[in-house]
Write a protein that holds these residues in place. Structure first.
Motif, PDB file in Angstrom:
ATOM      1  N   GLN A  35      -2.097   0.911  -1.437  1.00  0.00           N
ATOM      2  CA  GLN A  35      -1.636  -0.127  -0.526  1.00  0.00           C
ATOM      3  C   GLN A  35      -0.825  -1.167  -1.289  1.00  0.00           C
ATOM      4  OE1 GLN A  35      -5.630  -1.057   0.924  1.00  0.00           O
ATOM      5  NE2 GLN A  35      -4.972  -0.411   2.970  1.00  0.00           N
ATOM      6  N   ASN A  36       0.052  -1.839  -0.562  1.00  0.00           N
ATOM      7  CA  ASN A  36       0.972  -2.766  -1.199  1.00  0.00           C
ATOM      8  C   ASN A  36       0.630  -4.194  -0.765  1.00  0.00           C
ATOM      9  OD1 ASN A  36       3.097  -3.696  -2.696  1.00  0.00           O
ATOM     10  ND2 ASN A  36       4.618  -3.363  -1.101  1.00  0.00           N
ATOM     11  N   PHE A  37      -0.043  -4.950  -1.647  1.00  0.00           N
ATOM     12  CA  PHE A  37      -0.367  -6.345  -1.373  1.00  0.00           C
ATOM     13  C   PHE A  37       0.504  -7.202  -2.285  1.00  0.00           C
ATOM     14  CE2 PHE A  37      -4.320  -3.965  -0.612  1.00  0.00           C
ATOM     15  CZ  PHE A  37      -4.515  -4.262   0.727  1.00  0.00           C
ATOM     16  N   VAL A  38       1.464  -7.925  -1.730  1.00  0.00           N
ATOM     17  CA  VAL A  38       2.401  -8.708  -2.542  1.00  0.00           C
ATOM     18  C   VAL A  38       2.599 -10.091  -1.922  1.00  0.00           C
ATOM     19  CG1 VAL A  38       3.625  -6.702  -3.462  1.00  0.00           C
ATOM     20  CG2 VAL A  38       4.395  -7.755  -1.340  1.00  0.00           C
ATOM     21  N   LEU A  39       2.997 -11.047  -2.795  1.00  0.00           N
ATOM     22  CA  LEU A  39       3.369 -12.392  -2.376  1.00  0.00           C
ATOM     23  C   LEU A  39       4.529 -12.865  -3.238  1.00  0.00           C
ATOM     24  CD1 LEU A  39       0.026 -14.408  -1.921  1.00  0.00           C
ATOM     25  CD2 LEU A  39       1.692 -13.874  -0.150  1.00  0.00           C
ATOM     26  N   GLU A  40       5.328 -13.776  -2.698  1.00  0.00           N
ATOM     27  CA  GLU A  40       6.384 -14.406  -3.468  1.00  0.00           C
ATOM     28  C   GLU A  40       5.850 -15.708  -4.055  1.00  0.00           C
ATOM     29  OE1 GLU A  40       9.493 -13.464  -4.228  1.00  0.00           O
ATOM     30  OE2 GLU A  40       9.125 -11.523  -3.257  1.00  0.00           O
ATOM     31  N   PHE A  41       5.967 -15.835  -5.390  1.00  0.00           N
ATOM     32  CA  PHE A  41       5.507 -17.050  -6.061  1.00  0.00           C
ATOM     33  C   PHE A  41       6.421 -17.318  -7.245  1.00  0.00           C
ATOM     34  CE2 PHE A  41       2.613 -19.117  -9.263  1.00  0.00           C
ATOM     35  CZ  PHE A  41       2.537 -20.339  -8.614  1.00  0.00           C
ATOM     36  N   GLU A  42       7.020 -18.525  -7.283  1.00  0.00           N
ATOM     37  CA  GLU A  42       7.954 -18.918  -8.346  1.00  0.00           C
ATOM     38  C   GLU A  42       9.089 -17.913  -8.466  1.00  0.00           C
ATOM     39  OE1 GLU A  42       5.489 -19.443 -11.814  1.00  0.00           O
ATOM     40  OE2 GLU A  42       5.187 -21.576 -11.362  1.00  0.00           O
ATOM     41  N   ALA A  43       9.643 -17.547  -7.291  1.00  0.00           N
ATOM     42  CA  ALA A  43      10.806 -16.670  -7.206  1.00  0.00           C
ATOM     43  C   ALA A  43      10.538 -15.278  -7.775  1.00  0.00           C
ATOM     44  CB  ALA A  43      12.004 -17.307  -7.911  1.00  0.00           C
ATOM     45  N   GLN A  44       9.268 -14.890  -7.815  1.00  0.00           N
ATOM     46  CA  GLN A  44       8.918 -13.553  -8.277  1.00  0.00           C
ATOM     47  C   GLN A  44       7.950 -12.911  -7.307  1.00  0.00           C
ATOM     48  OE1 GLN A  44       7.792 -13.031 -12.404  1.00  0.00           O
ATOM     49  NE2 GLN A  44       8.849 -14.918 -13.012  1.00  0.00           N
ATOM     50  N   THR A  45       8.021 -11.588  -7.226  1.00  0.00           N
ATOM     51  CA  THR A  45       7.090 -10.846  -6.376  1.00  0.00           C
ATOM     52  C   THR A  45       5.819 -10.576  -7.168  1.00  0.00           C
ATOM     53  OG1 THR A  45       8.913  -9.790  -5.185  1.00  0.00           O
ATOM     54  CG2 THR A  45       6.728  -8.749  -5.038  1.00  0.00           C
ATOM     55  N   ARG A  46       4.683 -11.048  -6.644  1.00  0.00           N
ATOM     56  CA  ARG A  46       3.401 -10.895  -7.312  1.00  0.00           C
ATOM     57  C   ARG A  46       2.598  -9.809  -6.594  1.00  0.00           C
ATOM     58  NH1 ARG A  46       4.429 -13.889 -11.934  1.00  0.00           N
ATOM     59  NH2 ARG A  46       5.345 -15.909 -11.340  1.00  0.00           N
ATOM     60  N   THR A  47       1.990  -8.923  -7.375  1.00  0.00           N
ATOM     61  CA  THR A  47       1.235  -7.801  -6.827  1.00  0.00           C
ATOM     62  C   THR A  47      -0.263  -8.046  -6.972  1.00  0.00           C
ATOM     63  OG1 THR A  47       3.033  -6.331  -7.492  1.00  0.00           O
ATOM     64  CG2 THR A  47       0.938  -5.298  -6.901  1.00  0.00           C
ATOM     65  N   PHE A  48      -1.031  -7.583  -5.963  1.00  0.00           N
ATOM     66  CA  PHE A  48      -2.473  -7.798  -5.949  1.00  0.00           C
ATOM     67  C   PHE A  48      -3.189  -6.474  -5.750  1.00  0.00           C
ATOM     68  CE2 PHE A  48      -0.306 -11.585  -4.576  1.00  0.00           C
ATOM     69  CZ  PHE A  48      -0.918 -12.584  -5.321  1.00  0.00           C
ATOM     70  N   CYS A  49      -4.443  -6.445  -6.249  1.00  0.00           N
ATOM     71  CA  CYS A  49      -5.184  -5.186  -6.239  1.00  0.00           C
ATOM     72  C   CYS A  49      -5.864  -4.912  -4.908  1.00  0.00           C
ATOM     73  CB  CYS A  49      -6.220  -5.166  -7.361  1.00  0.00           C
ATOM     74  SG  CYS A  49      -7.493  -6.455  -7.184  1.00  0.00           S
ATOM     75  N   CYS A  50      -6.101  -5.961  -4.098  1.00  0.00           N
ATOM     76  CA  CYS A  50      -6.838  -5.750  -2.857  1.00  0.00           C
ATOM     77  C   CYS A  50      -6.536  -6.878  -1.887  1.00  0.00           C
ATOM     78  CB  CYS A  50      -8.345  -5.682  -3.128  1.00  0.00           C
ATOM     79  SG  CYS A  50      -9.008  -7.223  -3.810  1.00  0.00           S
ATOM     80  N   ALA A  51      -7.038  -6.728  -0.668  1.00  0.00           N
ATOM     81  CA  ALA A  51      -6.804  -7.730   0.367  1.00  0.00           C
ATOM     82  C   ALA A  51      -7.500  -9.045   0.025  1.00  0.00           C
ATOM     83  CB  ALA A  51      -7.305  -7.214   1.711  1.00  0.00           C
ATOM     84  N   GLY A  52      -8.663  -8.970  -0.663  1.00  0.00           N
ATOM     85  CA  GLY A  52      -9.382 -10.185  -1.021  1.00  0.00           C
ATOM     86  C   GLY A  52      -8.593 -11.066  -1.963  1.00  0.00           C
ATOM     87  N   CYS A  53      -8.086 -10.486  -3.057  1.00  0.00           N
ATOM     88  CA  CYS A  53      -7.285 -11.266  -4.015  1.00  0.00           C
ATOM     89  C   CYS A  53      -6.007 -11.776  -3.355  1.00  0.00           C
ATOM     90  CB  CYS A  53      -6.950 -10.410  -5.237  1.00  0.00           C
ATOM     91  SG  CYS A  53      -8.363 -10.116  -6.325  1.00  0.00           S
ATOM     92  N   HIS A  54      -5.412 -10.950  -2.494  1.00  0.00           N
ATOM     93  CA  HIS A  54      -4.198 -11.351  -1.786  1.00  0.00           C
ATOM     94  C   HIS A  54      -4.480 -12.564  -0.904  1.00  0.00           C
ATOM     95  CE1 HIS A  54      -1.258 -11.194   1.561  1.00  0.00           C
ATOM     96  NE2 HIS A  54      -0.410 -10.804   0.611  1.00  0.00           N
ATOM     97  N   ALA A  55      -5.611 -12.567  -0.204  1.00  0.00           N
ATOM     98  CA  ALA A  55      -5.956 -13.671   0.685  1.00  0.00           C
ATOM     99  C   ALA A  55      -6.248 -14.945  -0.094  1.00  0.00           C
ATOM    100  CB  ALA A  55      -7.172 -13.290   1.538  1.00  0.00           C
ATOM    101  N   VAL A  56      -6.959 -14.812  -1.210  1.00  0.00           N
ATOM    102  CA  VAL A  56      -7.271 -15.989  -2.028  1.00  0.00           C
ATOM    103  C   VAL A  56      -5.995 -16.602  -2.585  1.00  0.00           C
ATOM    104  CG1 VAL A  56      -8.352 -16.748  -4.171  1.00  0.00           C
ATOM    105  CG2 VAL A  56      -9.602 -15.268  -2.617  1.00  0.00           C
ATOM    106  N   ALA A  57      -5.118 -15.768  -3.149  1.00  0.00           N
ATOM    107  CA  ALA A  57      -3.872 -16.278  -3.720  1.00  0.00           C
ATOM    108  C   ALA A  57      -3.006 -16.927  -2.652  1.00  0.00           C
ATOM    109  CB  ALA A  57      -3.118 -15.149  -4.407  1.00  0.00           C
TER     110      ALA A  57
END
Length: 797
Positions: free
Chosen positions: A21-43
């Motif tokens: 699965q692909n969990f990503v967010l944009e932070f400081e003009a970079q795409t950040r990848t996460f291992c799971c929905a939990g880490c994605h939600a916290v970030a």
């Protein structure tokens, strides 16, 4: 090919991203990848709340987060129950306060993140997160904010919070100790292996060694050193990076430079098969540093023992008598007026008065007296004491949180979280030293590289960085202060203000209150001189007893045996430091000193009684001097202290006491305002003052003194205001307090003298190239261990 590539790391917890699965967010003009929905939600929560600085300043990866399941949400909601909340939190007005244990906190950035996020919640009054103890003290308004919402917000940030318990504290201590031991074991075991290889390399240089064998030994040394450099040494480099980001140099900056400076230079020499390698210096450097850190942690842990021991005796349950029937309940829910049953061997769950039964009680944890104390009807008992052999029925007078035990624990926790000015000055000195050290190291490298010997410039600079690391300087003050606080706690002296340790060695004068401090505070009526023939002695003393029962002053208790009949009194008012007044049969009744009773000429006495400005009687009271006082005052005078007596007593008894005990000066008949004025005048004369008192009228002048001390038997107001609380009614412990302050100051001076002296000697030797990196590691580490060991001696004094 792709299967051999390392897995991508989660931006939040740094664990491998193994799901499809692909969990990503944009932070400081970079795409950040996460291992799971939990880490994605916290970030996402952290970034959306404008708290992205957490990811810039954190020193360790966050704990892996999981999406909150429904059953966890229901469990958190159970904390909102009024019964549960009454067990867990203390209430003051509309606000509730609770202490939470928060697992997953790895550094100050974690504490900052939690504080910033929770401060945005409406209804939160205050929050203080201690990253060292992994605890948070929170105050909030339950009408506007639920406890479950606070816990959910912490969980959404990726941390696990629960109400603090002593067992949990022990668990956290063991977990932290385990981390120290793991790093210490890795660096220690691998250091031994690398040292054996280094010995082979050294002998090879002297006796000759094949290049293939030499390269093989170097490669093995590098492989063994890598876990030391990138695991055991990780706390130093993360701390150094955090200080650089915050633009405040700490001692870990030169430490990290030395470690990685040496490691990468040795690795380069291994790869290019040229130059020297010092992998053994890296390993030994990290090992001795970790050893010093371990000793420091153990010292802090020992300092918390006194508080932890009290936490462990905090009772959890109680047997409450409801309509005469015993029912089990939470100790925290007991309120004044409740009746409880305490069986033999049980711990008393609240302060109270015995209403039925006889027994003996062990109060040693609180008073230091190890002899069993007999208790019967009318006796007072304390929470945390142990009932020995009988069954007691007790009426609660103070709930657990407000009991003597609860207040002592709260004061100890607050004291350990304070930072004395002396420690702050030492931190500033260490920072100043680090900055100068880096400049010296840079200058050393340039001079050696361009003018002396370019081949040795690297290693001479390394020796400078290692040998002059200010670890010992940074440890000199905090370890000594922490150990001193712990030892004084063991001796039944509770320091509520850490600044006291700075002031104790500077004191030149000690000022005492008389009543209840130098004396027993147990007055008895000695003589009554009547001035109106219509009044009999018993009749007058009964009237005074009716008025004085509204006062907590020790003088008021002297009249209680004369209370034979209740009389109607109105408009009773206490005039601090003067007396007490009321209305009796539409007439103004005053009991107090001569000025309060508006007497221009009166016989010498301690107490006067006036009705409608007409003198009824002059009463002389007796109060015995505490048995330990004469010897204490002689010892204080021998040590050079000036002794003053400052009392509200205007009678001749004050003169007799001052003369008998050898005071240097006496000021009697003082109001609270006069006491403050006298102390302020002494301070203007450059005197460093300690004030020792126990009454309500002493609390005002506590703030005018540099150090204020009261006894456990003092009034609640005095105990709240004083800097130092002696937990036994034994004034001789004042000597222990003064000796502890002097010994702490002496230990700090010894630590600082060694730290500064060592650096002043080693710097020139290292700069001129007379100190090898290996010797520099041993010298620096020995310096740190010596300072910590010297501080630990305070725990044995």
């Amino acid at each position: 090919m792709s299967s051999s590539m390392p897995a991508e790391r989660c931006f939040h917890c740094h664990e491998p991203v193994l799901t499809g699965q692909n969990f990503v967010l944009e932070f400081e003009a970079q795409t950040r990848t996460f291992c799971c929905a939990g880490c994605h939600a916290v970030a996402d929560t952290i970034i959306q709340q404008g708290l992205g600085d957490y990811y810039r300043f954190r020193t360790e990866p966050a704990t892996k987060a999981d999406a909150m399941p429904a059953d966890l949400a229901e469990e958190l909601a159970s904390f909102d129950s009024p019964d549960v909340l009454a067990d867990l939190a203390s209430q003051e007005g509309e606000q509730h306060s609770i202490e939470l244990s928060i697992s997953g906190i790895s550094c100050a950035a974690c504490a900052w993140l939690i504080e910033r996020r929770l401060k945005q919640l409406p209804g939160l009054a205050s929050i203080s997160v201690n990253s060292g103890t992994q605890r948070a003290l929170i105050s909030w308004q339950p009408e506007r904010l639920k406890l479950s919402q606070i816990l959910q917000q912490i969980a959404q940030l990726g941390y696990q919070a629960s109400p603090f318990a002593a067992d949990e504290e022990e668990h956290l201590y063991k977990a932290e100790l385990g981390r120290y031991l793991k790093r210490l074991a890795v660096s220690g075991i691998l250091s031994l292996q690398v040292m054996m290889l280094a010995v082979a390399l050294y002998f090879g240089e002297w006796t000759g060694i094949d290049p293939e064998h030499q390269d093989y030994l170097r490669w093995i040394s590098m492989l063994l050193t890598t876990p030391v450099a990138f695991y055991a040494a990780l706390p130093f480099v993360t701390s150094a990076w955090r200080s650089i980001v915050n633009r405040k140099m700490n001692m870990d900056v030169p430490v990290s430079l030395a470690i990685y400076y040496t490691y990468f230079a040795s690795a380069y020499a291994t790869l290019t098969e040229s130059g020297e390698v010092y992998f053994e210096s890296v390993c030994m450097f990290v090992f001795f540093l970790q050893l010093g850190k371990f000793f420091e942690y153990r010292a802090r842990a020992k300092a918390r023992d006194a508080t932890s021991n009290l936490l462990k005796i905090m009772p959890v349950t109680a047997t409450q008598l409801i309509d005469g029937q015993p029912q089990s309940t939470s100790a925290r829910r007991l309120q004044p007026g409740d009746c409880i049953l305490v069986k033999a061997g049980e711990t008393l769950p609240a302060d109270g008065d015995v209403i039925a039964g006889t027994s003996s009680v062990d109060e040693s944890m609180l008073t230091g007296e190890y002899q069993p104390i007999a208790k019967g009807c009318g006796s007072s008992v304390l929470a945390g004491s142990v009932n020995h052999d009988g069954v007691l029925q007790v009426q609660v007078t103070q709930p657990l949180a407000l009991s003597r035990l609860g207040q002592i624990i709260q004061l100890q926790q607050a004291t350990l979280n304070q930072k004395p000015k002396l420690a702050e000055k030492t931190d500033e000195l260490a920072q100043y030293f680090v900055e100068r050290l880096l400049l010296i190291a840079l200058a050393t490298f340039l001079v050696w590289f361009f003018w002396i010997d370019a081949g040795r410039a690297f290693w001479v600079t390394l020796s400078v960085l290692v040998a002059t690391c200010p670890c010992a300087l940074a440890l000199a003050t905090p370890t000594a202060i922490t150990c001193s606080l712990a030892q004084l706690n063991r001796k039944h002296i509770l320091i509520k203000n850490n600044q006291v340790l700075d002031q104790l060695p500077k004191l030149s004068q000690i000022v005492f209150d008389k009543t209840g401090t130098l004396t027993q505070g147990r007055f008895s009526v000695h003589q009554v001189q009547l001035f109106q023939p219509d009044w009999r002695k018993e009749q007058l003393l009964n009237l005074v007893a009716n008025l004085e029962r509204h006062s907590e002053h020790p003088i008021g208790k002297a009249f209680q045996p004369w209370l034979t009949e209740e009389l109607p009194l109105d408009d009773v008012q206490i005039h601090i430091g003067a007396g007490i007044s009321g209305r009796y049969q539409q007439q103004e009744l005053r009991v107090g000193n001569a000025d309060f009773c508006q007497l221009s000429a009166a016989p010498d006495a301690m107490v006067y009684v006036c009705l409608n400005q007409q003198l009824l009687a002059a009463i002389e009271l007796e109060d015995e001097i505490r048995p330990e006082v004469p010897a204490l005052l002689r010892q204080l005078k021998q040590r050079g202290f000036t002794l003053g007596l400052l009392t509200g007593d205007s009678s001749q008894q004050a003169d007799r006491v001052a003369s008998e005990l050898g005071f240097d000066w006496l000021e009697k008949g003082c109001s609270p305002e006069r006491k403050v004025a006298v102390l302020q005048q002494l301070k203007q004369d450059s005197e460093q003052l300690m004030m020792v008192g126990d009454g309500i009228n002493d609390s005002a002048c506590f703030h005018a003194a540099d150090v204020s001390v009261t006894l456990q038997g003092g009034t609640d107001l005095a105990k709240n205001q004083a800097d130092v609380l002696i937990l036994r009614n034994d004034l001789s412990l004042l000597q222990t307090l003064l000796a502890g302050g002097e010994q702490t100051a002496r230990t700090i001076r010894q630590n600082l003298a060694w730290s500064v002296g060592y650096n002043l000697i080693i710097i020139p030797l290292a700069v001129v190239g007379l100190v090898t990196p290996y010797i520099a590691v041993l010298g620096m580490s020995f310096s740190s261990v010596l300072v910590v060991s010297n501080s630990l001696r305070l725990l044995k004094s």
